[in-house]
Design an enzyme around this catalytic site. Sequence first.
Site: not given
Length: 281
Positions: A116, A137, A149, A187
Amino acid sequence: MNVFIIGAGTMGSGIAQVFASKGFQTVLCDKDEKLVETGYETIENSLNRLVKKETISQDKKGEILLNIKKTTDKTDAAGCHLIIEAVVENIEIKKVLFGELEQITVKDAIFATNTSSLSVTEIAAALKDPGRLLGMHFFNPAPLMKLVEIIKGINSRDDSVEKVIGIVKELDKEYVVVNESCGFIVNRILIPMINEAIGVLAEGIASAEDIDKAMKFGANHPMGPLSLGDMIGNDIVLAIMNNLYKEFGDSKYRPHPLLKKIVRAGHLGRKTGIGFFKYQS
């Protein structure tokens, strides 16, 4: 294409369900049998909920489960052309694991890490052929969340990226291609927002309930930031904040002391039954 997923926790089992549901022959692997069985049961329970909602039939559930092979043997990756890693968020463990898998798999197999926030480039450096590795991801819960992602490390080959784009399309997911940077897109934006909400709570500006209510109805977010932190896992939120702070050295990424405190207390969120809110088991 056969897919090998190593790590049968929440993310690994969810990713396995996604692939198996689309007809991919999927191998789910972890270091001991109990972990694999727990991951498989998670998939079964998820599919049972879909059957109950009449989203899928009982026969379809059976087909999906037949597409999943359980194993504790990493050599079962030998016949697979996509290897996805979803183990603990520790870069040294990931590097060692991919180094071992490189000795087992066919040369044209693509390696993908579900990290992540860690460096795809650094993980790939453990390989003799770093161009075969990229980030893939998924978001929790993987069967429901539409985005993947796709992260390009410095050495990730364009042909590997294009193949993964094609695979993501087969999964009926949306994708974004990201040049590696800590936290990627989601994130990097999301986790500092949760950290800021924790700061608002710590300063006594508003209650946890009202902070979440404000963001749901004032910013049209489907879930408040503190509830989201509890769902992600506050330990994971802290780990990502630490990675962002270490990478950029910018004070805006410094984890709030309250976040550190609740993690030390074991208030990790839904998985422990208590975080910023309490949850029934």
